[in-house]
Design a protein around this motif. Sequence first.
Motif, PDB file in Angstrom:
ATOM      1  N   GLU A 165      35.367  33.831  39.584  1.00 18.73           N
ATOM      2  CA  GLU A 165      35.350  34.778  40.407  1.00 18.73           C
ATOM      3  C   GLU A 165      36.668  34.717  41.283  1.00 18.73           C
ATOM      4  O   GLU A 165      37.271  35.635  41.715  1.00 18.73           O
ATOM      5  N   VAL A 166      36.885  33.498  41.711  1.00 17.09           N
ATOM      6  CA  VAL A 166      38.036  33.093  42.770  1.00 17.09           C
ATOM      7  C   VAL A 166      39.361  33.663  42.177  1.00 17.09           C
ATOM      8  O   VAL A 166      40.010  34.298  42.521  1.00 17.09           O
ATOM      9  N   ALA A 167      39.180  33.395  40.680  1.00 14.36           N
ATOM     10  CA  ALA A 167      40.676  33.567  39.685  1.00 14.36           C
ATOM     11  C   ALA A 167      40.914  35.267  39.665  1.00 14.36           C
ATOM     12  O   ALA A 167      41.880  35.460  40.141  1.00 14.36           O
ATOM     13  N   LEU A 168      39.826  35.765  39.341  1.00 18.64           N
ATOM     14  CA  LEU A 168      40.059  37.429  39.298  1.00 18.64           C
ATOM     15  C   LEU A 168      40.460  37.866  40.477  1.00 18.64           C
ATOM     16  O   LEU A 168      41.429  38.733  40.661  1.00 18.64           O
ATOM     17  N   VAL A 169      39.634  37.523  41.621  1.00  9.21           N
ATOM     18  CA  VAL A 169      40.226  38.183  43.038  1.00  9.21           C
ATOM     19  C   VAL A 169      41.737  37.662  43.557  1.00  9.21           C
ATOM     20  O   VAL A 169      42.437  38.336  43.827  1.00  9.21           O
ATOM     21  N   ALA A 170      41.855  36.509  42.896  1.00 11.25           N
ATOM     22  CA  ALA A 170      43.357  35.673  43.205  1.00 11.25           C
ATOM     23  C   ALA A 170      44.375  36.580  42.701  1.00 11.25           C
ATOM     24  O   ALA A 170      45.548  36.970  42.956  1.00 11.25           O
ATOM     25  N   LEU A 171      43.981  37.082  41.450  1.00 10.74           N
ATOM     26  CA  LEU A 171      44.859  37.682  40.432  1.00 10.74           C
ATOM     27  C   LEU A 171      45.479  39.209  41.194  1.00 10.74           C
ATOM     28  O   LEU A 171      46.712  39.531  41.399  1.00 10.74           O
ATOM     29  N   ALA A 172      44.348  39.678  41.673  1.00 16.71           N
ATOM     30  CA  ALA A 172      44.433  40.890  42.385  1.00 16.71           C
ATOM     31  C   ALA A 172      45.316  40.693  43.726  1.00 16.71           C
ATOM     32  O   ALA A 172      46.144  41.329  44.151  1.00 16.71           O
ATOM     33  N   MET A 173      45.050  39.628  44.474  1.00 10.63           N
ATOM     34  CA  MET A 173      45.462  39.129  45.752  1.00 10.63           C
ATOM     35  C   MET A 173      46.936  39.131  45.678  1.00 10.63           C
ATOM     36  O   MET A 173      47.684  39.386  46.632  1.00 10.63           O
ATOM     37  N   ALA A 189      42.537  39.214  31.987  1.00  7.91           N
ATOM     38  CA  ALA A 189      43.030  39.751  33.260  1.00  7.91           C
ATOM     39  C   ALA A 189      44.194  39.000  33.589  1.00  7.91           C
ATOM     40  O   ALA A 189      45.319  39.655  34.211  1.00  7.91           O
ATOM     41  N   LEU A 190      44.432  37.658  32.911  1.00  3.90           N
ATOM     42  CA  LEU A 190      46.044  37.027  33.613  1.00  3.90           C
ATOM     43  C   LEU A 190      46.815  37.577  32.706  1.00  3.90           C
ATOM     44  O   LEU A 190      47.997  37.915  33.363  1.00  3.90           O
ATOM     45  N   ILE A 191      46.762  38.052  31.533  1.00  3.38           N
ATOM     46  CA  ILE A 191      47.546  38.629  30.594  1.00  3.38           C
ATOM     47  C   ILE A 191      48.076  39.883  31.223  1.00  3.38           C
ATOM     48  O   ILE A 191      49.334  40.224  31.360  1.00  3.38           O
ATOM     49  N   VAL A 192      46.882  40.837  31.610  1.00  3.92           N
ATOM     50  CA  VAL A 192      47.128  41.963  32.104  1.00  3.92           C
ATOM     51  C   VAL A 192      48.112  41.771  33.435  1.00  3.92           C
ATOM     52  O   VAL A 192      49.183  42.720  33.607  1.00  3.92           O
TER      53      VAL A 192
END
Lengths: 363, 508, 312, 329
Positions: free
Chosen positions: C44-52, C168-171
């Motif tokens: 969860e943190v990672a997903l939001v951090a990528l967008a952040m 998500a990371l790759i995108v």
Amino acid sequence: MKYLLTVCALALAAPAHAQWTGGDGAPTSPLPCDGSTVTPEAVAYDGGAVANEGSKAGKPLRVVDIPKLIGIGYFDSSARGVAKGAEALGNVTVTTDGPTQANIDDQITLIDNYITSGVDGILFAANDPVAIAPVLRKALAAGINVVGYDSDAEPDARQWFVNPAEFNGVAKSLIDQLAEGIGPDGSFAIVTSTFTTPNQARWISEMEAYQQACYPEMTWLETVEAQEDNILSFNQATTLINKYGEDLNGIVGMTSVATPAAAEAVTQAGLCGETTVIGLATPNAMKPYVASDCVKSAVLWDTGAMGAAAVMALRAAADGTLKPGDTSFDAGDLGTLQIAHGSQILLGAPTVFTSANINDFDF
Amino acid sequence: MTIAQTPPPAGGPALSVRDISKSFGPVKALKTASLDLMPGEVHALMGENGAGKSTLVKILAGMHAPSGGAILVDGVQTALPSPRRAAEAGIAVVHQELLLFGELTVAENVFAGHYPRKGGMVDWAFMRRRAQELLADLDCHDLDVDRKLGSLSVAMRQRVEIARALNHNARVLILDEPTAALGERDADRLLEIVLRLRARGVAILYVSHRMNEIFRISDRMSVLRDGTYIATRNARETTEGALISLMVGRPVDQMFPKTEVPIGGPVLEVRGLSCGPMVREASFTLHKGEILGIAGLVGSGRTELAHVLFGVTPAQSGTIHLHGQEIRIASPRAARDAGIAYVPEDRGAQGLVKPLPIRENISMAVLDRISPAGLINRAKEAAVAKRGFDMLGVRASGPEQIAGQLSGGNQQKVVIAKWLQTNPWVLILDEPTRGIDVGAKAEIHRLICELAGQGLAILMISSELPEVLAMSDRVMVIAEGRIRATLPREDATPEAVGHAMTARRSAS
Amino acid sequence: MLKRHGHETVLAGLVVIALVVMSFQSAQFLTTGNMLNQGRLMAEVALVALAMTFVIVSGGIDLSVGSTMGLCAILTGVLWQNMGLPLGVVLAIIPLIGLICGLFNGFLIIRVGMPPLIATLGTLALYRGLAEGISQARSVRGYPEWFAAIGQGSILGLPTQIWILGIALIVAGVILGLTRWGRTVQAIGYSEPAAHFAGLPVNGAKYAVYAVSGLAASLAAILFVSRVSTTRSDMGTGLELDVITAVVLGGTSIFGGRGTIIGTALGLILVQVLKNGLSLAGVRGDGTLVLIGVVLVLTLVAGAFMENRVRR
Amino acid sequence: MIGSTTLPPSGTGAVRRFLREYGHEILVALAIFALLVGVGLYNPRFVSARNLTTIFSGNAYIAVAAIGMTMVIVIREIDLSVGALIGVLATISGTLAVSGAPIWVAWTVPIVAGAAINAISGILVAYARIPSIVVTLGMMAILQGGLITATGGTWISNLPPEYLLAKMTVFGLPMPLVWAIVLTILAGLWMRLSPFGRSLYLIGGNAEAARAVGIEVPRRIVAVFMIHGAFAGLATLLFATQLQVIQSTTPPNLELIVITSAVIGGVSILGGTGTVFGSSLAAVLFATIGSALIFVNVSAYWLRAFIGTLILLTVMADMLRRKRTMKGA
């Protein structure tokens, strides 16, 4: 702008909440008013099963104790109980670690890490019974003995749960004491932590059911939130006193933070003896108010005993001396504890602290 | 190093600068600058952009520490390590970009940093009274000193800044291009104030580009070129032409290598374009291969006109036709897609993304073209960057160098290269050579002519009259948001243009 | 490479050191099981951090992500249980809600012109308040089995979250590093006027950045609700601070412009390694918190020093 | 407009000046007044002396903490660690009080310690040039974790009665109220009247120009962070001495409440504007709203949504006001 207006409109349209609306919607089971005891129905063991049952019998155990949060008096005293119990057992080493705020996510992560680190047993007090279940099941599957205390998880996610006081028992005890203070037709308000805190939500639901059954003349004014923050609790309690004045006969504190804060509020308002304060509280925090005769009684279980019982139950479960189907558990110094509701070890009736006995306790 | 050629007036200089130098990293902004400033004289400091005037001013203001040399105040060597020390030494500076506090009141701005105290506390009553007095002295009798400064006009703000300087009883007042942003009447009034201060014995260092002003008020002029002190002249003993050749270091003709290009048909036709008070009813036609110069003071509406054409502030009324077709320009993006390119005035903030490499700056305006399906094609990008890099002869280690590390001239080449990649029809250049050294300036000028030769229609805005006059096929003069005159090259004399620039309504 | 990605290199070094030290501290640390599990826990943190990362690279900030997550979590429960919508439909609506939350932030910042910090501080309170108001503090439980598969299941032996995170990371990496859009966001962060004058779609990109941030928060909400199979209005409290810590630790400048997805990934990994490794080594949560704070500050001090030396 | 030297005289009377200078503060005060009147009519007990005391004095520590925060925001910085700092200082102070140290020591040390701890943040912001939001984010983690590590989660009880400052009264007024009013007035006058105080507005308004008029900006930044720490210490004294026990956790979300008070009070996050009168009043406004919601039986569930809306509306108004000021040119 339109959006904001909508929000405002929504806020205004929200019905005035004089009554409790939180809780989890689970059914209530109020006890009889007259104090006659009901023997709990025998329910078959509904706890979970640990993998490699019995493989740890007699071996030293490394146990981690994970309360809802660390840094508050309540769990500080339960942790000391756990440590004392472990010391008495001799072959259990225990560390206490928990989130710094009552946060399910942090708690789950902590437990997960301890599973990986290969502890032999986990003691927990759940921030959310459902949310914590998957990770506890994982612990059971990894051959880790799991015992809860204070706040339960779903039954199959742990082996045993040390129930310090049954919800309906606490509710009865609190309402009965309240009635003694404010009379059967008095009015009262409640200060709780947050509406979402599971234990508090259950207690309040049970209190509502019991009060309606046994003291229908009582007026339940309202319930306010105060986190686990003593200043906020104090302010909220004071505001209640200010709002209702004479019409408020009693305040019930649902946390060990809120009750002394409410007592302080009554003291500072100069209403000692007029406004009754009842609630869950550790004896040390209440001693000044009991001594000044501002508070007649407070309710709590022996948190130390709860912790000790939890660690002993874990030891016994690992040794195989406590097994599904047992109806009682021999907890050493604590005596023989009853097992009910399938897999709950009952600590007995909550202790009522009064000026007569409060100085016998130190936690 | 040259010693001031004219003997100073009687009495010692209020301020002497001896062989001051200043380096920013490898860049030498100032080498051996020297001058003497006498009490009661107006001393003009002249030089092209990038000659080191502002650096010298900032050193005297205590904002930059010099790398070498000495400063003497009343003949005593004085270090100016901080603005506070400079103020204590009696030096006051009115900076080019006004350093003021928009959210605070006029009175407080006058005293900012040097509050009058009573019992250790700020004496507001005195402050307001004194500010009123000081401003009255500057012909601002009715200015409400409790107003927020941000709500005042530029001319008023400048006067507040001068009041601040006077408040210190400064013996040395430095004015850095004070009239650059002023209309004629305000500029006149400012000059009167300067003369009045001179009469009181204040030594004034006056930095300006405007020849007529300088000759009106200055006693002496000193010229800096490429960071080096060149000469000092008495006002009565010199001429404009002589000064200019001192400033540029060679005859002016060589500066602007205007090549004659056949002018083609109309490319851009603008009719009745209006936007706010600064762009009013602008109508003109721009032809293929033509350089149309725009002359006007800062704040006359010339940059605003460019912004309307480029869609930064879309037009409120009027029409724009490109190759006979009416187009609507709602954003820079639309302007770019239509074939209009704009090299902005503020290169550092608007033209370039300084921390990015040259490659990314050049490809920025054509990202759509080189990124099919959104993914940037690196090979194409490198090709675009290389083409732009080579075509303009950017002097850098390569397209990967960070744009912010380049000299002003090379930065400007990168901005132009960026826009040439879009294959525009119309190129708007706003102050294309501001802050660029002499050599690079000539290169940019040559480039502009070349582009016109290739058929680009060019709109060139410049504050430097010689540049406009020499480079343009036609000169359009803007004042107070209106086009006052359009003069063909042969009629565009400095007098005619200057008259149109400053004339009031009558000229329209 | 080293010159432009100095911070990432230092960070990668720190991660390696942390990995080595931690594996000596605890035998269970460097095991496949533990590593995969950490991936699940940090999802969860990672997903939001990528967008952040995009938000901060664009020169903004979004403090409302935790509250957006809470609101989306609550709405998942309310729409499904109280409004009786099929859970599948709800899962399609929730990302829209996140998107709307993000767009509203964008509206406040771009159209109204509020500083991002204040606008999202306001919506931090507003979204959480809506979550509390709508839920009336009731939690929703009893989700069907198939729903739990998202948060608790595995695909080809890897936790679902690992797949989602990987994608998500790759995108995110591709978008920020290789696309026109990523370049636009970066240019805006370095210099908004310059990006505007280069004809880049500044407002569009900024709206998109906040919308994606809201979207990521809503996806995190779905993952979280599924992982813990319950819904509470306090979900995601304090998420914004964890997220910002990871992004800033990853070398993204809080002033915008500079920042990479690799950096954020390394920042996330470093925090997670510290949390997990120290926990396995028997250090309590509060000690870990102190250490993460110290690492954050020291990394930035070191970065500032290095940059100063490069400049000189 | 350009070039006109004769501007219409726009009133120089002291009253008009005051209204212009403190427009926002007056608005906040009016909002409080309106709430008091409105809710007071609905339920007169709302404006009883006792409830007013609760509102004004029970939340005085937030107003005091907001004073320091105001200064920090005025110079265009921010501090996320103030909640954690107050938690730490409370424990330090309480520990001293129960350990038998003289009471004045238990009262002074948190003020000094607050300044010292914040000096670290200030130095990192001013000299290492790390953005304050990041520095204080790290600081918050360090303080929060450090507090629990140090105390192990034990509460401090048995506080000596003479330590309980917040329970004392001055001329019959509760100490926290007196303290908040006196500190707000002193700090407000100091920011209005002292050269140092004014320099904060210069730094926040235009740091470059502030440097040009001779202000040593980095040194001031450190000083402001230290003063803010000292105010956190003063707030701690009111916070920790209200009850008989001191919790060893940091008060949840306190930093957000303090920052929000400052922002609602008219301190612009863009720096250079705002007064401590505004932020203290906003702290009172918050307390009034919280109390009023209980009195009018509005569900506490919507409280936060309400506050969020209030923040957004206030800032929107501030944006509009700024735009109008600039358009006056």
